[in-house]
Design an enzyme around this catalytic site. Structure first.
Site, PDB file in Angstrom:
ATOM      1  N   SER A 264      90.122  66.231 -20.755  1.00 13.53           N
ATOM      2  CA  SER A 264      91.235  65.967 -21.665  1.00 13.53           C
ATOM      3  C   SER A 264      91.003  66.743 -22.958  1.00 13.53           C
ATOM      4  O   SER A 264      89.862  66.930 -23.391  1.00 13.53           O
ATOM      5  CB  SER A 264      91.273  64.473 -21.972  1.00 13.53           C
ATOM      6  OG  SER A 264      92.121  64.251 -23.078  1.00 13.53           O
ATOM      7  N   SER A 265      92.100  67.148 -23.604  1.00 10.31           N
ATOM      8  CA  SER A 265      91.941  67.925 -24.837  1.00 10.31           C
ATOM      9  C   SER A 265      91.478  67.057 -26.010  1.00 10.31           C
ATOM     10  O   SER A 265      91.180  67.588 -27.081  1.00 10.31           O
ATOM     11  CB  SER A 265      93.249  68.627 -25.196  1.00 10.31           C
ATOM     12  OG  SER A 265      94.236  67.673 -25.460  1.00 10.31           O
ATOM     13  N   CYS A 266      91.392  65.731 -25.811  1.00 12.34           N
ATOM     14  CA  CYS A 266      90.913  64.881 -26.911  1.00 12.34           C
ATOM     15  C   CYS A 266      89.403  65.027 -27.129  1.00 12.34           C
ATOM     16  O   CYS A 266      88.832  64.394 -28.005  1.00 12.34           O
ATOM     17  CB  CYS A 266      91.277  63.427 -26.673  1.00 12.34           C
ATOM     18  SG  CYS A 266      90.318  62.698 -25.359  1.00 12.34           S
TER      19      CYS A 266
ATOM     20  N   TYR B 185      85.938  57.546 -24.987  1.00 14.46           N
ATOM     21  CA  TYR B 185      86.531  58.214 -23.805  1.00 14.46           C
ATOM     22  C   TYR B 185      86.164  59.702 -23.838  1.00 14.46           C
ATOM     23  O   TYR B 185      85.751  60.278 -22.826  1.00 14.46           O
ATOM     24  CB  TYR B 185      88.034  57.993 -23.910  1.00 14.46           C
ATOM     25  CG  TYR B 185      88.946  58.736 -22.981  1.00 14.46           C
ATOM     26  CD1 TYR B 185      89.129  58.314 -21.669  1.00 14.46           C
ATOM     27  CD2 TYR B 185      89.704  59.824 -23.430  1.00 14.46           C
ATOM     28  CE1 TYR B 185      90.025  58.962 -20.832  1.00 14.46           C
ATOM     29  CE2 TYR B 185      90.601  60.473 -22.603  1.00 14.46           C
ATOM     30  CZ  TYR B 185      90.755  60.039 -21.310  1.00 14.46           C
ATOM     31  OH  TYR B 185      91.650  60.676 -20.481  1.00 14.46           O
TER      32      TYR B 185
ATOM     33  N   LYS C  49      84.068  62.168 -21.088  1.00 20.25           N
ATOM     34  CA  LYS C  49      84.575  63.420 -20.501  1.00 20.25           C
ATOM     35  C   LYS C  49      83.606  64.581 -20.784  1.00 20.25           C
ATOM     36  O   LYS C  49      83.340  65.408 -19.914  1.00 20.25           O
ATOM     37  CB  LYS C  49      85.953  63.764 -21.082  1.00 20.25           C
ATOM     38  CG  LYS C  49      87.068  62.789 -20.691  1.00 20.25           C
ATOM     39  CD  LYS C  49      87.500  62.998 -19.268  1.00 20.25           C
ATOM     40  CE  LYS C  49      88.804  62.281 -18.920  1.00 20.25           C
ATOM     41  NZ  LYS C  49      89.081  62.281 -17.474  1.00 20.25           N
TER      42      LYS C  49
ATOM     43  N   ASN D 108      98.513  66.839 -24.009  1.00 22.34           N
ATOM     44  CA  ASN D 108      99.287  65.612 -23.725  1.00 22.34           C
ATOM     45  C   ASN D 108     100.230  65.843 -22.545  1.00 22.34           C
ATOM     46  O   ASN D 108     101.027  66.781 -22.578  1.00 22.34           O
ATOM     47  CB  ASN D 108     100.177  65.252 -24.926  1.00 22.34           C
ATOM     48  CG  ASN D 108      99.373  65.144 -26.190  1.00 22.34           C
ATOM     49  OD1 ASN D 108      98.668  64.174 -26.403  1.00 22.34           O
ATOM     50  ND2 ASN D 108      99.466  66.158 -27.046  1.00 22.34           N
TER      51      ASN D 108
ATOM     52  N   HIS E 274     101.003  56.511 -23.581  1.00 20.35           N
ATOM     53  CA  HIS E 274     101.023  57.760 -24.335  1.00 20.35           C
ATOM     54  C   HIS E 274     102.372  57.947 -25.022  1.00 20.35           C
ATOM     55  O   HIS E 274     103.343  57.249 -24.734  1.00 20.35           O
ATOM     56  CB  HIS E 274     100.745  58.929 -23.382  1.00 20.35           C
ATOM     57  CG  HIS E 274      99.326  58.954 -22.897  1.00 20.35           C
ATOM     58  ND1 HIS E 274      98.972  58.719 -21.593  1.00 20.35           N
ATOM     59  CD2 HIS E 274      98.174  59.183 -23.566  1.00 20.35           C
ATOM     60  CE1 HIS E 274      97.656  58.812 -21.473  1.00 20.35           C
ATOM     61  NE2 HIS E 274      97.146  59.094 -22.652  1.00 20.35           N
TER      62      HIS E 274
HETATM   63  N1  LIG Z   1      98.070  61.208 -18.998  1.00 18.76           N
HETATM   64  C1  LIG Z   1      97.739  62.131 -19.901  1.00 18.76           C
HETATM   65  O1  LIG Z   1      98.440  62.378 -20.907  1.00 18.76           O
HETATM   66  C2  LIG Z   1      96.444  62.913 -19.736  1.00 18.76           C
HETATM   67  C3  LIG Z   1      96.151  63.918 -20.648  1.00 18.76           C
HETATM   68  C4  LIG Z   1      94.990  64.660 -20.487  1.00 18.76           C
HETATM   69  C5  LIG Z   1      94.157  64.390 -19.421  1.00 18.76           C
HETATM   70  N2  LIG Z   1      94.453  63.405 -18.547  1.00 18.76           N
HETATM   71  C6  LIG Z   1      93.518  63.166 -17.434  1.00 18.76           C
HETATM   72  O2  LIG Z   1      94.219  63.321 -16.203  1.00 18.76           O
HETATM   73  C7  LIG Z   1      93.628  62.475 -15.214  1.00 18.76           C
HETATM   74  C8  LIG Z   1      94.704  61.657 -14.524  1.00 18.76           C
HETATM   75  O3  LIG Z   1      95.440  60.919 -15.483  1.00 18.76           O
HETATM   76  P1  LIG Z   1      96.780  60.151 -15.086  1.00 18.76           P
HETATM   77  O4  LIG Z   1      97.645  60.192 -16.288  1.00 18.76           O
HETATM   78  O5  LIG Z   1      97.289  60.633 -13.760  1.00 18.76           O
HETATM   79  O6  LIG Z   1      96.224  58.667 -14.929  1.00 18.76           O
HETATM   80  P2  LIG Z   1      96.819  57.481 -14.080  1.00 18.76           P
HETATM   81  O7  LIG Z   1      98.262  57.714 -13.791  1.00 18.76           O
HETATM   82  O8  LIG Z   1      96.426  56.234 -14.788  1.00 18.76           O
HETATM   83  O9  LIG Z   1      96.033  57.562 -12.701  1.00 18.76           O
HETATM   84  C9  LIG Z   1      94.678  57.247 -12.623  1.00 18.76           C
HETATM   85  C10 LIG Z   1      94.239  57.341 -11.179  1.00 18.76           C
HETATM   86  O10 LIG Z   1      92.840  57.039 -11.157  1.00 18.76           O
HETATM   87  C11 LIG Z   1      92.615  56.013 -10.211  1.00 18.76           C
HETATM   88  N3  LIG Z   1      91.532  55.136 -10.652  1.00 18.76           N
HETATM   89  C12 LIG Z   1      91.412  54.504 -11.856  1.00 18.76           C
HETATM   90  N4  LIG Z   1      90.308  53.738 -11.848  1.00 18.76           N
HETATM   91  C13 LIG Z   1      89.719  53.906 -10.634  1.00 18.76           C
HETATM   92  C14 LIG Z   1      88.573  53.362 -10.010  1.00 18.76           C
HETATM   93  N5  LIG Z   1      87.774  52.482 -10.644  1.00 18.76           N
HETATM   94  N6  LIG Z   1      88.285  53.735  -8.736  1.00 18.76           N
HETATM   95  C15 LIG Z   1      89.091  54.612  -8.083  1.00 18.76           C
HETATM   96  N7  LIG Z   1      90.187  55.163  -8.606  1.00 18.76           N
HETATM   97  C16 LIG Z   1      90.501  54.800  -9.864  1.00 18.76           C
HETATM   98  C17 LIG Z   1      93.919  55.214 -10.151  1.00 18.76           C
HETATM   99  O11 LIG Z   1      93.973  54.512  -8.942  1.00 18.76           O
HETATM  100  P3  LIG Z   1      94.892  53.169  -8.808  1.00 18.76           P
HETATM  101  O12 LIG Z   1      96.298  53.664  -8.821  1.00 18.76           O
HETATM  102  O13 LIG Z   1      94.490  52.565  -7.545  1.00 18.76           O
HETATM  103  O14 LIG Z   1      94.551  52.342 -10.018  1.00 18.76           O
HETATM  104  C18 LIG Z   1      94.941  56.340 -10.261  1.00 18.76           C
HETATM  105  O15 LIG Z   1      95.145  56.916  -8.986  1.00 18.76           O
HETATM  106  C19 LIG Z   1      92.576  61.632 -15.928  1.00 18.76           C
HETATM  107  O16 LIG Z   1      91.320  62.184 -15.696  1.00 18.76           O
HETATM  108  C20 LIG Z   1      92.951  61.774 -17.393  1.00 18.76           C
HETATM  109  O17 LIG Z   1      91.830  61.637 -18.224  1.00 18.76           O
HETATM  110  C21 LIG Z   1      95.593  62.666 -18.665  1.00 18.76           C
END
Ligand SMILES: NC(=O)c1ccc[n+]([C@@H]2O[C@H](COP(=O)([O-])OP(=O)(O)OC[C@H]3O[C@@H](n4cnc5c(N)ncnc54)[C@H](OP(=O)(O)O)[C@@H]3O)[C@@H](O)[C@H]2O)c1
Length: 318
Positions: free
Chosen positions: A110-112, A139, A143, A168, A182
């Site tokens: 993540s860019s944070c 967090y 990362k 983001n 977010h």
């Molecule tokens: N959203 C943003 O703005 C953003 C920005 C920068 C980077 N990111 C990065 O992008 C990635 C995905 O983010 P996202 O927004 O897609 O998140 P998300 O929609 O919350 O999805 C998270 C995924 O991780 C799985 N997960 C969470 N806890 C788990 C565990 N204990 N065991 C197995 N699986 C688990 C969840 O499974 P379940 O559905 O079963 O809970 C879900 O499939 C992350 O690494 C995040 O840090 C996100």
């Protein structure tokens, strides 16, 4: 590696916003042996689940998308949970992947993770050079630890490792929690609520004068596909659209997408957060990637998805 399209590719977090988009992207591209997993079939915080997952799927490439994810408030109100769960989710699987002699790992960071006073636009060479933003440093540290562990795994075991630092994100499948989510999904949720209750306005935290670079989730999925197809790059890459907008502009674009005719109130008693944090994503563009979905189109797709999800009771608020 053998035929790229038939190799066993593990995608963790495949049901989340990023994971679902990635599965669509890779399936359309012709990948036939994707191994998908979420917390229901393997809890990545539990070593025995992780071990079984890797034994069962035997991936040659792993794309690690799963994480405990949330907005600023979620991060700062549950700092221990965000640090510990992310460290477990990443490290237990890395350990098993090393033992299983995986060939390539792509990790979504993540860019944070950038230091708060790093020069702009942000570049990976600034990582670990100064103090982090206070609100999500737990967090961010998790990362960064994984980025370093992957670097070590590359140097010691020859695994091709890539860490992506996306800006983001927003898109279908996002969490629309008004308090813990977010920026964009929370504002869509608030603006839609104002529209259906015929309110005169909806409120946005801060003066609106801070800038954010935002990226539609399918553009990140294509960035992951680009890195998957590149056999040479090892290291860390930013993933940003280059499209920086003020929060005022983002809120106005959301109002247009939702079709709300009231006012936007900027609550200047609330913090603006970081003023700007654009990413330098040129190295990724040099590998052949470009972002394709502009804010207007991305918001339209996201709002349409949100309306359908509301109809079927599928809006996430976690
Ligand atoms: N959203 C943003 O703005 C953003 C920005 C920068 C980077 N990111 C990065 O992008 C990635 C995905 O983010 P996202 O927004 O897609 O998140 P998300 O929609 O919350 O999805 C998270 C995924 O991780 C799985 N997960 C969470 N806890 C788990 C565990 N204990 N065991 C197995 N699986 C688990 C969840 O499974 P379940 O559905 O079963 O809970 C879900 O499939 C992350 O690494 C995040 O840090 C996100």
């Amino acid at each position: 590696m053998g035929n790229r399209f038939s190799e066993s590719i593990l995608i963790t977090g495949s049901t989340g916003m990023v994971g679902s988009s990635l599965v669509r992207e890779l399936t359309q591209a012709g990948y036939k042996n994707l191994k998908l997993t979420n917390s229901r079939d393997a809890d990545l915080r539990i070593q025995s689940d992780v071990k079984l997952l890797i034994e069962r799927t035997k991936p040659t490439t792993a794309i690690l998308v799963a994480a405990k994810v949330g907005g600023v408030l979620a991060n700062s109100s549950m700092p221990g949970t965000f640090a510990v769960e992310n460290l477990l989710i990443q490290t237990l699987i890395l350990n098993e992947l090393i033992k299983s002699r995986v060939e390539k790992i792509i990790f979504v960071g993540s860019s944070c993770v950038y230091p708060k006073n790093a020069p702009l636009p942000l570049e990976p060479k600034s990582l670990l050079t100064g103090p982090l933003e206070e609100s999500n440093k737990w967090y961010a540290t998790a990362k960064l630890s994984m980025m370093m562990a992957l670097d070590g795994a590359n140097k010691e075991f020859g695994i091709k490792t890539v860490t992506l630092m996306p800006t983001n994100l927003y898109g279908p499948g996002d969490s629309f929690d008004v308090h813990l989510g977010h920026l964009i999904p929370s504002l869509i949720h608030k603006c839609h609520a104002a529209k259906v209750t015929r309110s005169a306005s909806f409120s946005v935290w801060g003066t609106g004068r801070a800038y954010r670079e935002v990226l539609y989730v399918d553009d990140l999925a294509r960035a992951i596909a680009t890195v998957l197809e590149n056999d040479d790059f090892v290291g860390t890459l930013n993933v940003g659209s280059g499209d920086e907008r003020s929060i005022i502009e983002i809120a106005e674009s959301i109002r247009d997408a939702v079709g709300f005719i009231g006012e936007i109130e900027f609550d200047s008693s609330k913090p603006d957060g970081v003023l700007r944090k654009p990413l330098n994503s040129k190295p990724l563009r040099e590998l052949g990637w470009e972002s394709q979905i502009d804010l207007k189109a991305g918001l339209r797709f996201t709002y349409n998805w949100y309306l359908d999800a509301l109809k079927f009771g599928k809006v996430r608020e976690n």
